[in-house]
Design an enzyme around this catalytic site. Sequence first.
Site, PDB file in Angstrom:
ATOM      1  N   ASP A  15       0.855  -1.176   0.000  1.00  0.00           N
ATOM      2  CA  ASP A  15       0.000   0.000   0.000  1.00  0.00           C
ATOM      3  C   ASP A  15       0.904   1.244   0.000  1.00  0.00           C
ATOM      4  O   ASP A  15       2.138   1.123   0.050  1.00  0.00           O
ATOM      5  CB  ASP A  15      -0.877  -0.036   1.256  1.00  0.00           C
ATOM      6  CG  ASP A  15      -1.737   1.187   1.420  1.00  0.00           C
ATOM      7  OD1 ASP A  15      -2.464   1.539   0.480  1.00  0.00           O
ATOM      8  OD2 ASP A  15      -1.676   1.814   2.495  1.00  0.00           O
ATOM      9  N   ALA A  17      -0.007   5.212   1.489  1.00  0.00           N
ATOM     10  CA  ALA A  17      -0.089   6.025   2.713  1.00  0.00           C
ATOM     11  C   ALA A  17      -0.246   5.142   3.943  1.00  0.00           C
ATOM     12  O   ALA A  17      -1.080   4.239   3.988  1.00  0.00           O
ATOM     13  CB  ALA A  17      -1.262   6.997   2.616  1.00  0.00           C
ATOM     14  N   ALA A  48     -13.776   9.960  10.172  1.00  0.00           N
ATOM     15  CA  ALA A  48     -13.134  10.024   8.857  1.00  0.00           C
ATOM     16  C   ALA A  48     -12.211   8.842   8.640  1.00  0.00           C
ATOM     17  O   ALA A  48     -12.062   8.354   7.517  1.00  0.00           O
ATOM     18  CB  ALA A  48     -12.357  11.335   8.720  1.00  0.00           C
ATOM     19  N   MET A  52     -11.006   4.079   5.971  1.00  0.00           N
ATOM     20  CA  MET A  52      -9.718   4.298   5.308  1.00  0.00           C
ATOM     21  C   MET A  52      -9.223   3.039   4.593  1.00  0.00           C
ATOM     22  O   MET A  52      -9.337   1.932   5.100  1.00  0.00           O
ATOM     23  CB  MET A  52      -8.670   4.753   6.321  1.00  0.00           C
ATOM     24  CG  MET A  52      -7.327   5.106   5.718  1.00  0.00           C
ATOM     25  SD  MET A  52      -7.422   6.366   4.440  1.00  0.00           S
ATOM     26  CE  MET A  52      -7.921   7.769   5.404  1.00  0.00           C
ATOM     27  N   LYS A  56     -11.616   6.538  -2.653  1.00  0.00           N
ATOM     28  CA  LYS A  56     -12.132   7.728  -1.992  1.00  0.00           C
ATOM     29  C   LYS A  56     -13.624   7.960  -2.277  1.00  0.00           C
ATOM     30  O   LYS A  56     -14.329   8.497  -1.427  1.00  0.00           O
ATOM     31  CB  LYS A  56     -11.294   8.944  -2.381  1.00  0.00           C
ATOM     32  CG  LYS A  56      -9.837   8.826  -1.894  1.00  0.00           C
ATOM     33  CD  LYS A  56      -9.773   8.589  -0.383  1.00  0.00           C
ATOM     34  CE  LYS A  56      -8.344   8.399   0.120  1.00  0.00           C
ATOM     35  NZ  LYS A  56      -8.023   6.999   0.411  1.00  0.00           N
ATOM     36  N   HIS A  59     -15.209   5.744   0.126  1.00  0.00           N
ATOM     37  CA  HIS A  59     -14.972   6.287   1.466  1.00  0.00           C
ATOM     38  C   HIS A  59     -16.006   7.372   1.777  1.00  0.00           C
ATOM     39  O   HIS A  59     -16.617   7.380   2.854  1.00  0.00           O
ATOM     40  CB  HIS A  59     -13.557   6.860   1.514  1.00  0.00           C
ATOM     41  CG  HIS A  59     -13.062   7.183   2.889  1.00  0.00           C
ATOM     42  ND1 HIS A  59     -11.795   6.848   3.317  1.00  0.00           N
ATOM     43  CD2 HIS A  59     -13.635   7.830   3.938  1.00  0.00           C
ATOM     44  CE1 HIS A  59     -11.625   7.271   4.561  1.00  0.00           C
ATOM     45  NE2 HIS A  59     -12.731   7.878   4.956  1.00  0.00           N
ATOM     46  N   ARG A 163     -10.938  -1.950  -3.220  1.00  0.00           N
ATOM     47  CA  ARG A 163     -10.940  -2.700  -1.968  1.00  0.00           C
ATOM     48  C   ARG A 163     -12.329  -2.705  -1.328  1.00  0.00           C
ATOM     49  O   ARG A 163     -13.048  -1.728  -1.451  1.00  0.00           O
ATOM     50  CB  ARG A 163      -9.939  -2.063  -0.996  1.00  0.00           C
ATOM     51  CG  ARG A 163      -8.516  -2.045  -1.496  1.00  0.00           C
ATOM     52  CD  ARG A 163      -7.686  -1.108  -0.649  1.00  0.00           C
ATOM     53  NE  ARG A 163      -6.280  -1.144  -1.069  1.00  0.00           N
ATOM     54  CZ  ARG A 163      -5.389  -0.229  -0.675  1.00  0.00           C
ATOM     55  NH1 ARG A 163      -5.771   0.772   0.085  1.00  0.00           N
ATOM     56  NH2 ARG A 163      -4.147  -0.325  -1.071  1.00  0.00           N
ATOM     57  N   ASP A 189      -1.863  -1.172   5.878  1.00  0.00           N
ATOM     58  CA  ASP A 189      -2.159  -0.678   7.226  1.00  0.00           C
ATOM     59  C   ASP A 189      -3.655  -0.603   7.515  1.00  0.00           C
ATOM     60  O   ASP A 189      -4.039  -0.150   8.591  1.00  0.00           O
ATOM     61  CB  ASP A 189      -1.528   0.708   7.422  1.00  0.00           C
ATOM     62  CG  ASP A 189      -2.148   1.757   6.518  1.00  0.00           C
ATOM     63  OD1 ASP A 189      -2.811   2.670   7.034  1.00  0.00           O
ATOM     64  OD2 ASP A 189      -1.968   1.667   5.293  1.00  0.00           O
TER      65      ASP A 189
END
Length: 275
Positions: A15, A17, A48, A52, A56, A59, A163, A189
């Site tokens: 990944d 970030a 928020a 993650m 986006k 999200h 994802r 992560d």
Amino acid sequence: MPTHAPDTLSAVVFDWAGTIVDFGSCAPMGAFVKLFAQYGVRITIDQARGPMGMAKWDHIHALGQLADVRSQWLALHGREFCNADVDALYEVFTPMNAAVVADFADFVPGAVETVNAVRALGLKIGSTTGYNRPIMDILAPLAAAGGYVPDNMVCAGDLASGRPGPAMMWQCFADLDIWHPHTVVKVDDTGVGIEEGLNAGTWTVGLAVSGNAAGLPLAAWQALPAAAQAEVRSAAGATLRAAGAHYVIDTVADLLPVLDAIGQRVKAGERPRPA
């Protein structure tokens, strides 16, 4: 050079970030809060962070389904939050996130050195991200200038789905000429990033300290006393294990011993448990 041996590791897919760059996965958080505030809706950093790792658009959609957000939106706008609203917010979010991503482009300590060591083992370096292409058009050159250039990059929005589905991983297999998913290790992560690997049939390694599960910038993590660090590590690790991570480590700098252990298991004929 193709790597088709069924008993030898072939690639590691990272990944971005919270894994390679942006310790604490902080870049998108303020942008999401600012985005919804622009439409009169208050969300917290913790809210928020919840989805993650997703694309986006997904999200934003997930945040819009939170009971608190739905009620605020209905009161302010007189109707339910809908896909057309997601489209509108997404168009605002992309430049908003792109404007700050360069401020969060520092490498996780040891990341470049670890990737170089993985390459030295003869493994290919893949990458998937919840960021879209316009954001990665800013971040990827900054990473390249610092010495990180993966063999491929699959972004949210490149494919029909992201994802936790396996499509981005499948694209990595195609790009890297991978035949056997069980010879690939996914490092991420977020829970949905772990699920992405599981759904594609790979081994998965969760990062408890450097990423979204802990949610702390490097300086904030380092400032914690040992007991507080242990609590954060334990809670973040539990989140990643609940998502199905085969291994959980602090940061990517701790990866090499895990790759050795996975390599031995693959050589012995073991396969990763499915999602």
